[in-house]
Structures are given as structure tokens and as C-alpha cells.
Design a protein around this motif. Structure first.
Motif, PDB file in Angstrom:
ATOM      1  N   GLU A 107       0.974  -1.268  -0.107  1.00  0.00           N
ATOM      2  CA  GLU A 107       0.005   0.124   0.195  1.00  0.00           C
ATOM      3  C   GLU A 107       0.879   1.104   0.143  1.00  0.00           C
ATOM      4  O   GLU A 107       2.184   1.132   0.249  1.00  0.00           O
ATOM      5  CB  GLU A 107      -0.837   0.081   1.256  1.00  0.00           C
ATOM      6  CG  GLU A 107      -0.180   0.134   2.613  1.00  0.00           C
ATOM      7  CD  GLU A 107      -0.842   0.207   3.690  1.00  0.00           C
ATOM      8  OE1 GLU A 107      -2.210   0.145   3.689  1.00  0.00           O
ATOM      9  OE2 GLU A 107      -0.517   0.088   4.937  1.00  0.00           O
ATOM     10  N   ARG A 117       1.326   5.021   1.969  1.00  0.00           N
ATOM     11  CA  ARG A 117       1.073   5.509   3.459  1.00  0.00           C
ATOM     12  C   ARG A 117       1.705   6.919   3.304  1.00  0.00           C
ATOM     13  O   ARG A 117       2.541   7.010   2.609  1.00  0.00           O
ATOM     14  CB  ARG A 117       1.714   4.571   4.416  1.00  0.00           C
ATOM     15  CG  ARG A 117       1.078   3.288   4.808  1.00  0.00           C
ATOM     16  CD  ARG A 117       1.693   2.817   6.253  1.00  0.00           C
ATOM     17  NE  ARG A 117       1.468   1.492   6.057  1.00  0.00           N
ATOM     18  CZ  ARG A 117       2.082   0.460   6.723  1.00  0.00           C
ATOM     19  NH1 ARG A 117       3.336   0.943   7.166  1.00  0.00           N
ATOM     20  NH2 ARG A 117       1.736  -0.731   6.549  1.00  0.00           N
ATOM     21  N   THR A 118       1.205   7.809   4.278  1.00  0.00           N
ATOM     22  CA  THR A 118       1.753   9.032   4.488  1.00  0.00           C
ATOM     23  C   THR A 118       2.353   8.789   5.797  1.00  0.00           C
ATOM     24  O   THR A 118       1.613   8.548   6.560  1.00  0.00           O
ATOM     25  CB  THR A 118       0.656  10.245   4.516  1.00  0.00           C
ATOM     26  OG1 THR A 118       0.095  10.189   3.002  1.00  0.00           O
ATOM     27  CG2 THR A 118       1.443  11.402   4.678  1.00  0.00           C
ATOM     28  N   GLU A 176       4.786  10.803   1.081  1.00  0.00           N
ATOM     29  CA  GLU A 176       4.046   9.479   0.853  1.00  0.00           C
ATOM     30  C   GLU A 176       5.023   8.382   0.367  1.00  0.00           C
ATOM     31  O   GLU A 176       6.014   8.813  -0.315  1.00  0.00           O
ATOM     32  CB  GLU A 176       3.058   9.890  -0.323  1.00  0.00           C
ATOM     33  CG  GLU A 176       2.420   8.594  -0.730  1.00  0.00           C
ATOM     34  CD  GLU A 176       1.182   8.949  -1.801  1.00  0.00           C
ATOM     35  OE1 GLU A 176       0.310   7.964  -2.101  1.00  0.00           O
ATOM     36  OE2 GLU A 176       1.258  10.047  -2.636  1.00  0.00           O
TER      37      GLU A 176
END
Length: 177
Positions: free
Chosen positions: A153, A155-156, A165
Motif C-alpha cells: 500500500e 502510506r503518508t 507519501e
């Protein structure tokens, strides 16, 4: 106390860092391009910062929390960067690496990462590896793809005071008998 072993590949020697590496680490890691593509290396990066980091590596290894290596050329011993597996917990470790800009594009990051993943799987009994890269870091994405670590995935995360990011990858390692 177990001594951290040296690892050898076709073109590289992965060896423990020494305090004598501080100047070279600061010079290589101090390049703005390195800071822009890594989560934990600020700019500017000075020799005293490298000294603090290097001093923390041996305790990390001896406490089985992680392992870091100086990536050097086998032919000359020239220090090019670092590769590590850190934050070992629940059978998983986080792979990280950086190379000085002059060494980009030669497959060294993949070669060093592959050797370290194989070593940690065998000697730390890891069940898996996590790795991430900044979305814009295509070179790191290439290394991770060659390692065959599947994408999970985006993610930040907060890095050096800024939300960035990242693409997150994770895989299970083969069981060692």
C-alpha cells in the motif's frame, strides 16, 4: 559477545562500520539528493552525526534489534553507502539502504540488499521483510522489484518534520531448517 560477520558478494564486501568511516559517510550521505530520497538522513549531514549513528550500530546488533553494514567495493574497499535491516520485531525487519550518488545505477543496492536479506533470514530467523520508498524514488522501486518484495500500500508518514507519501512492500521469507 558475537562479532558481526563480514559478508561478501561478487562485487561487494559488506562490513561493520567503524568510527574511521565518519567523514566518508558524512560526505556521501550529506548530498542533498540522498536526504531527498531517504526517510532518516537529514541535510546537512555532518561527521558528528555520522559518529553518533555509527556508535549506535553495534548495540543494535548485539541486542538483535537490527544490523547495518558499510557497503564497499570488493576491488578497492571504497565505502559507497549502507544497507541495513532494522526494527526487528515479531519476526519482521525493515530493509533500508542508501548509496552515494556516484554509485547509483550499477546494481550495487540490489546486490547488497539481497546479500543482507539472505543473511538476516538465516542468522536472525526472520519470517519476513518490510521495505518502503518515497513515491518519487524510482531507483528504490527498481531495487525492491528485483528483490521480489510485493507491494502492499501507499502510506503518508512524517519524515524530518514533513508528511511524505511512501510505497510499502512486505514479504514472507522462506523458512530455514
Amino acid at each position: 559477545m558475537t562479532v558481526q560477520p563480514t559478508l561478501t558478494t561478487d562485487r561487494l564486501i559488506l562490513r561493520p562500520f567503524s568510527l574511521g568511516d565518519c567523514e566518508q559517510v558524512a560526505q556521501l550521505a550529506g548530498d542533498r539528493l540522498i536526504s531527498d530520497m531517504t526517510a532518516n538522513i537529514p541535510h546537512p549531514y555532518e561527521p558528528p552525526m555520522a559518529k553518533v549513528w555509527i556508535k549506535g550500530l553495534s548495540p543494535m546488533y548485539h541486542e538483535c534489534r537490527g544490523i547495518a553494514y558499510a557497503v564497499t567495493l570488493r576491488s578497492s574497499g571504497e565505502l559507497m553507502g549502507a544497507v541495513s535491516v532494522t526494527r526487528i520485531e515479531d519476526g519482521y525487519g525493515t530493509l533500508g539502504y542508501w548509496l552515494g550518488v556516484p554509485y547509483w545505477g550499477h546494481g550495487y543496492a540490489y546486490e547488497a540488499s539481497k546479500a543482507l536479506v539472505d543473511f538476516t533470514n538465516t542468522h536472525f530467523g526472520l519470517s519476513g521483510i518490510k521495505v518502503m520508498h518515497l513515491v518519487e524514488n524510482q531507483r528504490s522501486q527498481s531495487v525492491i522489484r528485483k528483490l521480489n518484495v510485493p507491494y502492499v500500500e501507499n502510506r503518508t508518514i512524517r519524515m524530518q518534520g514533513v508528511d511524505r507519501e511512501v510505497c510499502v512492500y512486505q514479504c514472507t521469507l522462506p523458512a530455514i531448517d
